[in-house]
Write an enzyme that holds these catalytic residues in place. Structure first.
Site, short mmCIF file in Angstrom:
data_model
loop_
_atom_site.label_atom_id
_atom_site.label_comp_id
_atom_site.label_asym_id
_atom_site.label_seq_id
_atom_site.Cartn_x
_atom_site.Cartn_y
_atom_site.Cartn_z
CE1 TYR A 69 19.51 33.19 -65.66
CE2 TYR A 69 18.38 35.06 -64.89
CZ TYR A 69 19.00 33.85 -64.49
OH TYR A 69 19.22 33.52 -63.28
CB VAL A 79 26.42 44.72 -58.93
CG1 VAL A 79 25.55 43.77 -58.04
CG2 VAL A 79 26.97 45.79 -58.65
CE LYS A 123 19.49 59.57 -58.09
NZ LYS A 123 19.44 60.74 -58.98
P1 NAD Z 1 26.90 30.02 -61.40
O1 NAD Z 1 27.01 30.28 -62.96
O2 NAD Z 1 28.04 30.06 -60.63
O3 NAD Z 1 26.61 28.27 -61.52
C1 NAD Z 1 25.76 27.62 -62.38
C2 NAD Z 1 26.54 26.38 -62.69
O4 NAD Z 1 25.64 25.69 -63.67
C3 NAD Z 1 27.94 26.35 -63.27
O5 NAD Z 1 28.79 25.72 -62.47
C4 NAD Z 1 27.86 26.08 -64.71
O6 NAD Z 1 28.90 25.27 -65.22
C5 NAD Z 1 26.81 25.06 -64.60
N1 NAD Z 1 25.82 24.83 -65.91
C6 NAD Z 1 25.35 25.79 -66.58
N2 NAD Z 1 24.84 25.10 -67.59
C7 NAD Z 1 24.78 23.76 -67.32
C8 NAD Z 1 24.34 22.63 -68.30
N3 NAD Z 1 23.79 22.95 -69.51
N4 NAD Z 1 24.87 21.40 -68.02
C9 NAD Z 1 25.54 21.22 -66.62
N5 NAD Z 1 25.95 22.38 -65.93
C10 NAD Z 1 25.55 23.69 -66.44
O7 NAD Z 1 25.61 30.65 -60.97
P2 NAD Z 1 24.92 30.73 -59.73
O8 NAD Z 1 24.95 32.30 -59.41
O9 NAD Z 1 25.49 29.77 -58.69
O10 NAD Z 1 23.30 30.43 -60.01
C11 NAD Z 1 22.81 29.12 -59.83
C12 NAD Z 1 21.51 29.13 -60.16
O11 NAD Z 1 20.76 29.97 -59.36
C13 NAD Z 1 21.15 29.42 -61.76
O12 NAD Z 1 20.28 28.36 -62.09
C14 NAD Z 1 20.88 30.88 -61.46
O13 NAD Z 1 19.75 31.04 -62.58
C15 NAD Z 1 19.83 30.70 -60.25
N6 NAD Z 1 20.10 32.11 -59.85
C16 NAD Z 1 21.23 32.63 -59.18
C17 NAD Z 1 20.96 34.04 -58.73
C18 NAD Z 1 22.14 34.62 -57.90
O14 NAD Z 1 21.97 35.91 -57.54
N7 NAD Z 1 23.32 34.32 -57.92
C19 NAD Z 1 19.86 34.84 -58.91
C20 NAD Z 1 18.66 34.09 -59.24
C21 NAD Z 1 18.79 32.66 -59.66
N1 UDP Z 2 25.56 46.97 -62.16
C1 UDP Z 2 26.49 48.12 -62.00
N2 UDP Z 2 27.99 48.01 -62.22
C2 UDP Z 2 28.44 46.61 -62.51
C3 UDP Z 2 27.47 45.57 -62.55
C4 UDP Z 2 26.16 45.55 -62.59
O1 UDP Z 2 26.13 49.25 -61.88
O2 UDP Z 2 29.67 46.72 -62.47
C5 UDP Z 2 24.42 47.11 -62.05
C6 UDP Z 2 23.34 46.53 -63.02
O3 UDP Z 2 23.08 47.53 -63.88
C7 UDP Z 2 22.02 46.24 -62.15
C8 UDP Z 2 22.61 45.93 -60.84
O4 UDP Z 2 23.94 46.35 -60.64
O5 UDP Z 2 21.29 47.23 -61.90
C9 UDP Z 2 22.62 44.22 -60.50
O6 UDP Z 2 23.41 43.54 -61.64
P1 UDP Z 2 23.65 42.14 -61.84
O7 UDP Z 2 24.43 41.99 -62.99
O8 UDP Z 2 24.56 41.95 -60.52
O9 UDP Z 2 22.43 41.38 -61.82
P2 UDP Z 2 21.02 41.74 -62.25
O10 UDP Z 2 20.13 41.86 -60.99
O11 UDP Z 2 20.91 42.71 -63.03
O12 UDP Z 2 20.64 40.37 -62.99
#
Ligand code: NAD
Ligand code: UDP
Length: 308
Positions: free
Chosen positions: A146, A188, A209
């Protein structure tokens, strides 16, 4: 009327972004292959004439002939559970998918936003994380698929910008939460809420933590839009700088759900970042953006969704 293409439209953040753009009077085309997204996240738009959802995997070049003004590429599995389940697909989605979208942006003169992540900083040695920090990533670890996918996505985005003058921007998104997260997603917030509403012990990985900083989805979507409307090409952190330990988060969720089950402690997954908090000075200065929704307020909205 402007046309926006949203890749990953049926996902958690993507579906909220689609709603936001439609409210701003955009014509929106959504692409999704539903690997982690759900049609039901967009079912309320079935009759909306300004929205079209196309089932498409962006590792294949899209077949879009109309004029596009803005491309938001949010397509990517994003949960650590997926890092084990589909690592090759994650890498391909960033590498091939973002390349296809950059080609489309080049050919249609669209501005394109790549959804990157705080994971590009890895297990950071600098705190809070500023955009100038290059990070501390284990490329061959369990999260490498990732982290390196997103780092490649950023690199090819800058390459298209420099070589082909494509109008690009990069959002480094920090942990975001809200409605439409899949209960089984593995992150989480869905884990803790699913457990808390059924009065089970919350699963704390490690000693709890480690820290995270959680941004409510409406704030994040406003930030993505502000970045798209700006002229910035540099990566921009988008997140809420209120940092907390996972234990504090667990206690807060138990408090608002009235859950009294004692926490359950499980092993910490490898390479789990110990500390994460965004510096949002760049977003404040260049976009005039900062989050508005406090933690308790955001968690209460999220609880309504997990209680349904
Ligand atoms: P999510 O899994 O809910 O959404 C991702 C969407 O992309 C899904 O609908 C999935 O079906 C689609 N998808 C994945 N691969 C695909 C492909 N090859 N072709 C077409 N569609 C595809 O996740 P999210 O939390 O909504 O994340 C959205 C974006 O934001 C992602 O790129 C993720 O890396 C980024 N992001 C999210 C977070 C967060 O905390 N939610 C944090 C950092 C980055
Ligand atoms: N985590 C946890 N319990 C859970 C899921 C996640 O303690 O059931 C912790 C995980 O180890 C990380 C933080 O919560 O330290 C955030 O995890 P998440 O998977 O949401 O996102 P990350 O920031 O690690 O990509």
């Amino acid at each position: 009327m402007k046309t926006a293409l949203v890749c990953g439209a049926a996902g958690f953040i993507g579906s909220h972004l689609v709603d936001f753009l439609l409210q701003k009077n955009y014509h929106v085309i959504g692409l999704d292959n539903f690997v982690t997204g759900r049609k039901e996240n967009l079912s309320h738009l079935a009759e909306n004439k300004n929205f079209r959802l196309i089932e498409w995997d962006i590792t294949n070049a899209p077949n879009i002939s109309e004029k596009i003004d803005e491309i938001y590429n949010l397509a990517s599995p994003a949960s650590p559970v997926d890092f084990t389940k589909r690592p090759v697909f994650i890498l391909q989605t960033a590498a091939q998918g973002q390349t296809h979208m950059l080609e489309l942006a080049k050919n249609t003169n669209a501005r394109i936003l790549f959804a990157s992540t705080s994971e590009v900083y890895g297990d950071p040695l600098q705190h809070p994380q500023v955009e100038s920090y290059w990070g501390n990533v284990n490329p061959i670890g369990i999260r490498g698929c990732y982290d390196e996918a997103k780092r490649f996505g950023e690199a090819i985005t800058m390459a298209y910008h420099r070589l082909h003058k494509v109008n690009t921007c990069i959002a480094r998104i920090f942990n975001t939460y809200g409605s439409r997260m899949r209960p089984e997603d593995g992150r989480v917030i869905p884990n803790f809420f699913s457990q808390a509403v059924s009065k089970q012990s919350l699963s704390i990985y490690g000693d709890g933590k480690q820290t995270r900083s959680l941004c409510f989805v409406s704030d994040l979507v406003a930030g993505l839009y502000a970045l798209m409307q700006s002229t910035s090409h540099e990566p921009t952190n988008l997140g809420n700088p209120r940092e907390m330990t996972i234990l504090e988060l667990a206690d807060t969720i138990n408090k608002i759900t009235g859950n009294t089950a004692p926490h359950k402690f499980l092993p910490l997954p490898p390479d789990d970042p110990k500390q994460r908090c965004p510096s949002i000075d760049r977003a404040k200065t260049t976009l005039g953006w900062e989050p508005k929704v406090g933690l308790e307020e955001g968690l209460k909205h999220t609880l309504e969704y997990f209680n349904q």
